[in-house]
Design an enzyme around this catalytic site. Structure first.
Site, PDB file in Angstrom:
ATOM      1  N   LEU A 138       0.864  -1.173   0.000  1.00  0.00           N
ATOM      2  CA  LEU A 138       0.000   0.000   0.000  1.00  0.00           C
ATOM      3  C   LEU A 138       0.903   1.227   0.000  1.00  0.00           C
ATOM      4  CD1 LEU A 138      -2.713  -0.919   2.684  1.00  0.00           C
ATOM      5  CD2 LEU A 138      -2.924  -1.071   0.194  1.00  0.00           C
ATOM      6  N   ASP A 139       0.450   2.303  -0.637  1.00  0.00           N
ATOM      7  CA  ASP A 139       1.218   3.538  -0.616  1.00  0.00           C
ATOM      8  C   ASP A 139       1.396   4.030   0.816  1.00  0.00           C
ATOM      9  OD1 ASP A 139       1.212   3.477  -3.388  1.00  0.00           O
ATOM     10  OD2 ASP A 139      -0.550   4.766  -3.558  1.00  0.00           O
ATOM     11  N   ARG A 140       2.393   4.870   1.023  1.00  0.00           N
ATOM     12  CA  ARG A 140       2.704   5.382   2.364  1.00  0.00           C
ATOM     13  C   ARG A 140       1.486   6.011   3.030  1.00  0.00           C
ATOM     14  NH1 ARG A 140       4.281  10.426   4.292  1.00  0.00           N
ATOM     15  NH2 ARG A 140       4.400  11.256   2.172  1.00  0.00           N
TER      16      ARG A 140
END
Length: 304
Positions: A138-140
């Protein structure tokens, strides 16, 4: 060591940029690392050593040898996250906001992997020392459900399941603007942005097929609460597709406005549901996870 052989289907792009994009989903190498591999003699073009300033030609035969990862000193850290489910083969967790998933050379602390190493005794080894147990990311600034793998057998099977779209991933997000349709389907290819290496874009050049389905859950004066069902898992897929139809994710620092980059919480995108068959037992698995408090508070604020 691993070797990849590639026949170029394009012409005119620098080889370091070409390989960075081509290997993005499998390895997520940085362009600087690809440049190092080229300089160290790990890349050939038509059986001749490549150079970083070489421009790829149509039908070039490119071969890259990927050396075994060096053992880096990735230390366990007590990083808080919630484990939703755990057995001998996998973990389903709730990733907090503002947390990078795995370390990278020169940035080996403060990641989810550091936290996993603190809490979990055994993680799968297939993705290397920097990404133990990691099969997808997942993105940050994206919160919510994520699968982490403990056994190598489960890891291999989950990789195949991801490739075959056998893991149903549902997200919820707040987007700019009012979407008047009740639902929709976005089918646009996604590739690396031509002018900014950090960004992806809808493009026909060096791109991959991408499909995002969406359903409107609620509308507000200037925003819409949306549920997303993605059929493919391209980098930044939901963010790129929604920006392309002029409804970017609220708080997205890359694809929305400059003001969004200053949003304290970050981007309002949450991995809400995972549905899949257990890779070892075959049991049907279904997990839901409500968005974090800040996300719910923002919805309540918009409703008022």
């Amino acid at each position: 060591m691993e070797t990849r052989k590639i026949i170029s289907e394009i012409s005119g792009e620098r080889i370091d940029r070409f390989l960075t994009e081509f290997l993005k989903e499998e390895f997520n190498f940085s362009r600087s690392l690809i440049q190092k591999y080229i300089a160290d003699g790990f890349v050939t073009v038509n059986d001749e050593p490549a150079t970083n300033n070489y421009n790829v030609l149509l039908n070039d035969e490119i071969e890259i040898t990927i050396p075994d990862p060096k053992e880096l000193n990735v230390q366990p850290e007590n990083i808080p996250f919630e484990i939703i489910f755990e057995d001998d083969d996998l973990i389903v967790l709730n990733k907090p906001n503002d947390l990078v998933v795995h370390p990278a050379p020169g940035n080996e602390t403060g990641t989810l992997v550091n936290g996993l190493m603190f809490k979990i005794k055994k993680l799968s080894s297939i993705s290397g020392v920097l990404r133990p147990g990691i099969v997808h990311r997942l993105d940050r600034l994206t919160t919510g459900l994520m699968i982490v793998v403990k056994s190598d057998e489960a890891h291999r099977k989950l990789v195949d399941m991801l490739k075959n779209s056998e893991i149903k991933k549902t997200y919820r997000g707040i987007v700019h603007g009012v979407i008047h349709e009740k639902s929709g389907r976005i089918e646009m290819p996604i590739g690396r942005h031509g002018g900014d290496r950090k960004k992806m874009a809808v493009t026909s050049k060096n791109s991959k097929h991408a499909i995002t389905n969406f359903k409107v859950l609620d509308t507000f004066k200037k925003f819409t609460l949306v549920e997303f069902d993605i059929e493919t898992g391209r980098t930044h897929q939901i963010r790129v597709h929604m920006a392309e139809i002029e409804h970017p994710i609220f708080g997205d620092p890359l694809y929305a406005s400059k003001a969004d980059a200053k949003e304290p919480f970050g981007q309002y995108l949450h991995s809400y549901q995972l549905e899949f068959k257990h890779p070892i037992t075959g049991k049907e698995m279904l997990f839901n996870c409500e968005p974090p408090k800040e996300f719910i508070d923002k919805i309540n604020e918009l409703e008022r």
